[in-house]
Write a protein that holds these residues in place. Structure first.
Motif, PDB file in Angstrom:
ATOM      1  N   ASP A   1    -103.846 -21.954   7.237  1.00 52.45           N
ATOM      2  CA  ASP A   1    -103.179 -20.773   7.802  1.00 52.45           C
ATOM      3  C   ASP A   1    -104.222 -19.876   8.473  1.00 52.45           C
ATOM      4  O   ASP A   1    -105.403 -19.910   8.125  1.00 52.45           O
TER       5      ASP A   1
ATOM      6  N   VAL B   1     -96.463 -18.094  17.601  1.00 53.01           N
ATOM      7  CA  VAL B   1     -97.481 -18.090  18.664  1.00 53.01           C
ATOM      8  C   VAL B   1     -96.929 -17.280  19.840  1.00 53.01           C
ATOM      9  O   VAL B   1     -95.848 -17.573  20.345  1.00 53.01           O
TER      10      VAL B   1
ATOM     11  N   ARG C   1     -83.078 -19.595   3.449  1.00 49.10           N
ATOM     12  CA  ARG C   1     -83.072 -21.048   3.504  1.00 49.10           C
ATOM     13  C   ARG C   1     -82.892 -21.709   2.159  1.00 49.10           C
ATOM     14  O   ARG C   1     -82.981 -22.928   2.054  1.00 49.10           O
TER      15      ARG C   1
HETATM   16  C1  LIG Z   1     -93.307 -17.278   9.323  1.00 50.12           C
HETATM   17  S1  LIG Z   1     -94.737 -17.880   8.489  1.00 50.12           S
HETATM   18  C2  LIG Z   1     -94.085 -19.479   8.108  1.00 50.12           C
HETATM   19  C3  LIG Z   1     -94.559 -20.006   6.829  1.00 50.12           C
HETATM   20  C4  LIG Z   1     -93.953 -21.309   6.332  1.00 50.12           C
HETATM   21  N1  LIG Z   1     -94.504 -22.438   7.063  1.00 50.12           N
HETATM   22  C5  LIG Z   1     -92.448 -21.320   6.389  1.00 50.12           C
HETATM   23  O1  LIG Z   1     -91.865 -22.232   6.966  1.00 50.12           O
HETATM   24  O2  LIG Z   1     -91.835 -20.422   5.824  1.00 50.12           O
HETATM   25  C6  LIG Z   1     -95.830 -18.306   9.811  1.00 50.12           C
HETATM   26  C7  LIG Z   1     -97.241 -18.578   9.318  1.00 50.12           C
HETATM   27  O3  LIG Z   1     -97.901 -19.352  10.308  1.00 50.12           O
HETATM   28  C8  LIG Z   1     -99.225 -18.906  10.389  1.00 50.12           C
HETATM   29  N2  LIG Z   1     -99.761 -19.286  11.704  1.00 50.12           N
HETATM   30  C9  LIG Z   1     -99.333 -18.858  12.912  1.00 50.12           C
HETATM   31  N3  LIG Z   1    -100.065 -19.398  13.897  1.00 50.12           N
HETATM   32  C10 LIG Z   1    -100.970 -20.210  13.303  1.00 50.12           C
HETATM   33  C11 LIG Z   1    -102.027 -21.024  13.782  1.00 50.12           C
HETATM   34  N4  LIG Z   1    -102.302 -21.083  15.081  1.00 50.12           N
HETATM   35  N5  LIG Z   1    -102.766 -21.717  12.892  1.00 50.12           N
HETATM   36  C12 LIG Z   1    -102.519 -21.613  11.566  1.00 50.12           C
HETATM   37  N6  LIG Z   1    -101.532 -20.860  11.043  1.00 50.12           N
HETATM   38  C13 LIG Z   1    -100.774 -20.154  11.898  1.00 50.12           C
HETATM   39  C14 LIG Z   1     -99.111 -17.388  10.181  1.00 50.12           C
HETATM   40  O4  LIG Z   1    -100.338 -16.821   9.776  1.00 50.12           O
HETATM   41  C15 LIG Z   1     -98.045 -17.311   9.100  1.00 50.12           C
HETATM   42  O5  LIG Z   1     -98.605 -17.306   7.800  1.00 50.12           O
END
Ligand SMILES: C[S@@+](CC[C@H](N)C(=O)[O-])C[C@H]1O[C@@H](n2cnc3c(N)ncnc32)[C@H](O)[C@@H]1O
Length: 296
Positions: free
Chosen positions: A155, A192, A101
């Motif tokens: 997170d 999710v 990205r």
């Molecule tokens: C692929 S990473 C994305 C990170 C960043 N936001 C990006 O756009 O690159 C997904 C992150 O979302 C977090 N995550 C997933 N479900 C979550 C939830 N229910 N609450 C908080 N964080 C969550 C995961 O632990 C992970 O660190």
């Protein structure tokens, strides 16, 4: 606190992350994009499988897909562990972010906030916008906007003391109702595993935004362009049903990411729309597709 890694250092997948800020992120070249994507995809498969098996165990199923759920769950958990757990997934994601990205998706959100005048309005009012960044890999994604944005990064697994370790789905809805100006769900909804939990995540975000507040949503492009159960039009209808109106979107054919900026509006009365179609999976396209879905 552990030492920050040098920019160019390569890390094996099983190594836990150092507590990073932007300044300490390994360069995008430190891992091959295809290897990164393969590990990220495998994680998504394993996390989804884990949820399915946990549900089968809760239901008391003796067999699921020809295997004993408890034994299968142990195997899945072992493989997740061998890959390095959520920490390795997060590190791969932060590298993938650079490779795919050209930087974090917060850049897209900041650009849009400037375009629609939210940035200048906040500055004029001398009021900082309250941003909830869900799924924050770094603590300082909005550091360049600190004069007009107050960011709260959360997170499931915190990689830095400034990131709150909090499951968004478990946040208290009452005390957060209409609290936030902006919520960012960048590459989180697709993480999710359960389609209904994805819908719940969007509804919860709607409830936690103030009237007129903004939701920033980012998904891998195949979630909408190559899913059996999802098209851009379907997503638009589902978002409208929740009370989220698209004000900006961005993706290009052959690209990897899709972004939306959504405004919280009044929810559409159930009679005015066919909400049933968002309650159960409906095959919208045939052929060799993925199964990404969001259900209300
Ligand atoms: C692929 S990473 C994305 C990170 C960043 N936001 C990006 O756009 O690159 C997904 C992150 O979302 C977090 N995550 C997933 N479900 C979550 C939830 N229910 N609450 C908080 N964080 C969550 C995961 O632990 C992970 O660190």
């Amino acid at each position: 606190m552990p030492k920050a890694h040098k920019k160019t250092r390569k890390l094996p997948v099983t190594v836990n992350d150092p507590r990073q800020t932007h300044a300490a992120v390994p360069s995008a070249s430190s891992s091959k994009p295809t290897a990164t994507r393969t590990v990220i995809r495998r994680f998504h498969v394993l996390i989804k499988r884990r949820t399915q098996l946990e549900k089968a165990i809760q239901r008391g199923d003796a067999i699921m897909d020809g295997v004993e759920p408890r034994a299968a769950l142990r195997d899945v958990e072992q493989e997740i562990e061998e890959l390095g757990g959520l920490g390795a997934y997060q590190r791969m994601s932060s590298i993938g972010q650079g490779n795919d990205r050209g930087g974090g998706s917060e850049k897209v959100l900041i650009e849009w906030l400037k375009e629609i005048g939210v940035h200048s309005a906040a500055k004029e009012a001398n009021r900082k916008l309250q941003v909830l960044e869900v799924g924050a890999l770094l603590p300082d994604n909005y550091a360049s906007c600190s004069s007009w944005i107050e960011n709260t990064p959360i997170d499931l697994r915190s990689r830095h003391p400034s990131i709150q370790e909090q499951d968004f789905l478990l946040m208290d809805e009452g005390s957060n109702r209409e609290k936030w100006d902006i919520i960012s769900l960048s590459l989180v909804v697709n993480f999710v595993p359960d389609a209904r939990d994805r819908g719940r995540m969007l509804r919860l975000a709607h409830s936690m935004l103030r009237q007129g507040g903004l939701l920033f949503l980012a998904l891998p492009l195949p979630c909408i362009l190559n899913s059996r159960y999802m098209t851009p039009e379907y997503l638009d209808g589902l978002l409208q049903t929740i009370g989220l109106s698209i004000i900006k979107s961005r993706w290009k054919e052959g690209g990897k990411m899709a972004y939306w900026l959504l405004r919280k509006v009044a929810m559409i009365a159930p009679a005015a729309t066919n909400t049933n179609m968002y309650h159960k999976k409906t095959e919208l396209r045939k052929g060799n597709r993925n199964n990404f879905a969001i259900l209300l």
